[in-house]
Write an enzyme that holds these catalytic residues in place. Structure first.
Site, PDB file in Angstrom:
ATOM      1  N   ASP A  54      49.020  13.354  47.065  1.00  0.00           N
ATOM      2  CA  ASP A  54      48.706  12.376  46.022  1.00  0.00           C
ATOM      3  C   ASP A  54      47.231  12.466  45.631  1.00  0.00           C
ATOM      4  O   ASP A  54      46.896  12.477  44.446  1.00  0.00           O
ATOM      5  CB  ASP A  54      49.057  10.972  46.515  1.00  0.00           C
ATOM      6  CG  ASP A  54      48.715   9.895  45.499  1.00  0.00           C
ATOM      7  OD1 ASP A  54      49.232   9.952  44.362  1.00  0.00           O
ATOM      8  OD2 ASP A  54      47.932   8.989  45.851  1.00  0.00           O
ATOM      9  N   GLU A 125      54.651  15.343  45.828  1.00  0.00           N
ATOM     10  CA  GLU A 125      53.304  15.148  46.379  1.00  0.00           C
ATOM     11  C   GLU A 125      53.146  15.905  47.703  1.00  0.00           C
ATOM     12  O   GLU A 125      52.110  16.538  47.944  1.00  0.00           O
ATOM     13  CB  GLU A 125      53.023  13.658  46.584  1.00  0.00           C
ATOM     14  CG  GLU A 125      52.866  12.898  45.299  1.00  0.00           C
ATOM     15  CD  GLU A 125      52.827  11.389  45.478  1.00  0.00           C
ATOM     16  OE1 GLU A 125      52.398  10.709  44.529  1.00  0.00           O
ATOM     17  OE2 GLU A 125      53.226  10.876  46.544  1.00  0.00           O
TER      18      GLU A 125
END
Length: 158
Positions: A54, A125
C-alpha cells in the site's frame, strides 16, 4: 502451490520471481495460513505485505500522476484515491486473471469472498510488495505497476 501456477502468474505479471516464496506469501490469506499452521505446516500470509505494498503503491501513483500533469494537490489526491480504491485495484487484479490462485481459508471459500474487491485489492497490494522485495528495486516495481495499470480498463483514463 504448483510450479505451473507460479509460471502462469509470473506470465500475467510480466515478472519472474527469484524468490517464489514472496509470490506465494502475497497470494496467501491469513485464514489459509492459520489453517496450515494448525495442521503443523509453516505458512506465512500476506498481511504485512499488504501494508508495505500500500505504501509503495501510494508513492508510485503520486509520482505517476505528477509526471502525467496533475498540477495541484487536490487533483493528485482525487485521482490517486480513485486509482488506489479497493474496487479499482480489484479490477486491475481481475484483468490479470490470477484471482483463482489466491489461497483462501475454507470459511472464506464457503463465503465466496475470493472475488470481492476488498480481497482482490488487498492481494494486489501484497503483490506490489512481493515484486518490490524480490526485485529490491523501487524503479522496477514502479515500471511493473504502471504497466499493470495501463493494461487494464480500470485505468483507461491514464
Amino acid at each position: 502451490m504448483k510450479l505451473e501456477d507460479i509460471a502462469a502468474i509470473e506470465q500475467q505479471l510480466y515478472y519472474t520471481f527469484e524468490t517464489k516464496e514472496f509470490l506465494i506469501r502475497a497470494l496467501t490469506r491469513k485464514a489459509f495460513a492459520q489453517e496450515q499452521i494448525q495442521q503443523g505446516v509453516a505458512c506465512q500470509d500476506q498481511e504485512l505485505d499488504r501494508i508495505l505494498g500500500d505504501a509503495i503503491l501510494k508513492a508510485i501513483l503520486v509520482e505517476m500522476l505528477i509526471q502525467q500533469g496533475c498540477k495541484s494537490r487536490e487533483a493528485v489526491t482525487t485521482e490517486k484515491s480513485r486509482l488506489e480504491s479497493r474496487e479499482n485495484l480489484g479490477k486491475v487484479l481481475e484483468a490479470m486473471k490470477i484471482q483463482q490462485f489466491i489461497r483462501l481459508g475454507k470459511g472464506e471459500k464457503k463465503q465466496g469472498i475470493g472475488n470481492q474487491s476488498s480481497v482482490l485489492g488487498e492481494t494486489f497490494e501484497a503483490l506490489v510488495a512481493a515484486i518490490y522485495l524480490d526485485s529490491n528495486s523501487y524503479e522496477k516495481t514502479k515500471e511493473l505497476v504502471i504497466d499493470l495499470f495501463s493494461r487494464t480498463a480500470a485505468a483507461a483514463s491514464l
